[in-house]
Design an enzyme around this catalytic site. Structure first.
Site, PDB file in Angstrom:
ATOM      1  N   TYR A 141       0.934  -1.071  -0.075  1.00 50.54           N
ATOM      2  CA  TYR A 141      -0.009   0.149   0.069  1.00 50.54           C
ATOM      3  C   TYR A 141       0.789   1.430   0.093  1.00 50.54           C
ATOM      4  CZ  TYR A 141       1.082   0.490   4.953  1.00 50.54           C
ATOM      5  OH  TYR A 141       1.758   0.736   6.326  1.00 50.54           O
ATOM      6  N   CYS A 142       0.257   2.421  -0.602  1.00 51.68           N
ATOM      7  CA  CYS A 142       0.950   3.825  -0.170  1.00 51.68           C
ATOM      8  C   CYS A 142      -0.096   4.536  -0.191  1.00 51.68           C
ATOM      9  CB  CYS A 142       1.722   3.954  -1.545  1.00 51.68           C
ATOM     10  SG  CYS A 142       0.643   4.125  -3.193  1.00 51.68           S
ATOM     11  N   THR A 143      -0.020   5.984  -0.351  1.00 52.08           N
ATOM     12  CA  THR A 143      -1.009   7.136  -0.069  1.00 52.08           C
ATOM     13  C   THR A 143      -2.076   7.038  -0.995  1.00 52.08           C
ATOM     14  OG1 THR A 143       1.016   8.356   0.532  1.00 52.08           O
ATOM     15  CG2 THR A 143      -1.000   9.512   0.464  1.00 52.08           C
TER      16      THR A 143
ATOM     17  N   ILE B 125      -4.137   4.582   0.732  1.00 50.76           N
ATOM     18  CA  ILE B 125      -4.801   4.925   2.263  1.00 50.76           C
ATOM     19  C   ILE B 125      -5.997   6.010   2.230  1.00 50.76           C
ATOM     20  CG2 ILE B 125      -4.373   5.878   4.500  1.00 50.76           C
ATOM     21  CD1 ILE B 125      -1.239   5.241   3.700  1.00 50.76           C
TER      22      ILE B 125
END
Ligand SMILES: [Zn+2]
Ligand SMILES: [Zn+2]
Length: 452
Positions: free
Chosen positions: A198-200, A227
């Site tokens: 996952y990332c932003t 996210i």
């Protein structure tokens, strides 16, 4: 034809307040073949400038990566400018969890070699062979699987204030550093484990997932929309948040709260705190975490050296930083020796403290207001002012704000006013309105109506 910003950030902030319109903070990206990035960039600038859209956008031969602030009323028109391009038809816009009218104060669109600096040579692997996209519910489910390894593909200053529980949080300052580290660390689990990333906002995982599949990982998954989108879904669907803390964001807000858990410490005193700031010394500008008490004591500086510098005459400050490149320090570092309570690498999975609801000290208490007009005349002794209404209108009972360099900010409720020599209850555009004020106003003081 205007293709670049002509307003300063300060001028833009005042204009946004005067317009009194709600703005949305959003982000999106798309990988696509762009033949002429320069023309693409200029076309977007013209279309978006007309819509009062602001933000930081990168375009390249491989696509577009955008973080923006849009007037809410222009959202549909903005979407139309995107859908004019086939590859952006039906594109997902990641809306921020917390909005701030000042998240961006300029429209900056840059042509880059790549839309994300990943350090990868795209010709060496199939960039379209990406991981399985997971929605929030599916993501929660796979996190419960004991065969899952979850990896945070963001940098140390991002994961420090918030991350998924039990995630591997590489101690890196850039995305490109994290790829080989993770590859090495997970060498022996290429076939038996689920590699979940996952990332932003999802963009970093688009390329990383393809890279890891190319490296031999069999089961690669990624959080769709990152996210930001996860937070929206858990809210809408009433799901448990397996993400704790704050989501760091790359605009003036620096972070949006996802859960009330504070998992980091003030870098100076160690108190639970997750508010990032940039050192007040323009020659330093270090990004670090600072609590309100330290902010007051240190005057927003990262160290006593910086504190001394900001008290020097400006000419000496400029002399000290001549020749030093500080621009790229903004989102880096945070590794200064002066910061005793900095954490990276292994991070806690439990809260140190709970954030107070609705109190986010990073966000200014914002008052929604509209500009009505300027003071045209004043009577010193009687403490009476006359204003010409240039926008909207005025009604008895309205809460108003009068501002000016000498006047400061004065709020009052209007119980009585006069137009054309007679007491009345409403004033429209063009009317000269006279009323009493419990202070002295000045010519050109601005009159606003407060909306909330
Ligand atoms: Zn502190
Ligand atoms: Zn500093």
């Amino acid at each position: 034809m205007q293709l670049y910003n002509t307003l300063s950030a300060e001028e833009r902030a005042v204009m946004i307040d005067d317009a009194g319109k709600q703005r949305l903070t959003l982000s999106f990206y798309a990988y696509a073949k762009i033949e002429d990035p320069k023309k693409f960039r200029d076309d977007l600038f013209l279309a978006w400038n007309a819509l009062d859209a602001l933000g930081r956008i990168y375009v390249a031969n491989e696509g577009i990566n955008a973080q923006m602030s849009i007037p809410e009323e222009n959202l549909e028109a903005f979407r139309t400018t995107l859908e004019a391009y086939d590859f952006m038809k039906g594109i997902r816009l990641n809306e921020a969890v917390e909005h701030d009218d000042h998240s961006f104060l300029k429209l900056t669109i840059k042509v880059r070699h790549k839309i994300v600096a990943d350090g990868l040579n795209d010709d060496t692997f199939d960039v379209t062979n990406i991981g399985v996209h997971l929605k929030a519910k599916e993501f929660n489910e796979i996190l419960d699987d004991p065969n899952t390894i979850v990896v945070d593909f963001r940098n140390h200053y991002e994961s420090e204030v918030g991350h998924f529980k039990n995630a591997i949080t590489p101690d890196v300052e850039t995305f490109r550093e994290s790829l080989p580290i993770i590859n090495e660390q997970l060498q022996n689990h290429k076939e038996d484990k689920n590699l979940v990333m996952y990332c932003t906002g999802g963009i970093r995982c688009e390329k990383a997932s393809a890279y890891f599949k190319h490296q031999g990982f069999k089961n690669v998954f990624q959080l769709e929309g990152g996210i930001i989108n996860y937070a929206k879904q858990i809210e809408a669907e009433g799901l448990e948040s397996k993400f704790i803390g704050k989501n760091f964001v790359f605009d003036n807000r620096l972070g949006e709260r996802i859960t009330d858990d504070i998992i980091s410490q003030c870098h100076q005193c160690g108190k639970p705190c997750d508010n990032h700031t940039n050192c007040e010394n323009d020659g330093c500008h270090l990004l670090f975490i600072q609590c309100d008490d330290c902010k007051a004591a240190m005057e927003n500086c990262c160290s006593t050296e910086c504190l001394e510098i900001i008290h020097m005459p400006l000419v000496d400050q400029v002399r000290l930083r001549t020749g030093k490149q500080v621009g790229n320090k903004v989102f880096r570092k945070g590794k200064s020796e002066n910061l005793k309570f900095k954490h990276s690498g292994e991070l806690p999975n439990t809260a140190l403290a709970a954030a107070e609801k609705q109190v986010d000290i990073r966000q200014k208490v914002k008052v929604k207001k509209v500009l009505l007009g300027k003071a045209e005349h004043y009577y010193v002794k009687a403490q009476v002012g006359q204003f010409t209404i240039e926008n909207h209108g005025l009604n008895i009972g309205d809460k108003i704000l009068i501002t000016g360099p000498t006047t400061g900010e004065q709020e009052l409720i209007l119980n009585k006013f006069i137009v054309d020599g007679a007491e009345t209850t409403t004033a429209k555009i063009g009317d000269k309105v006279t009323f009493e004020v419990p202070f002295r106003i000045r010519l050109s003081d601005k009159l606003y109506k407060i909306l909330n």
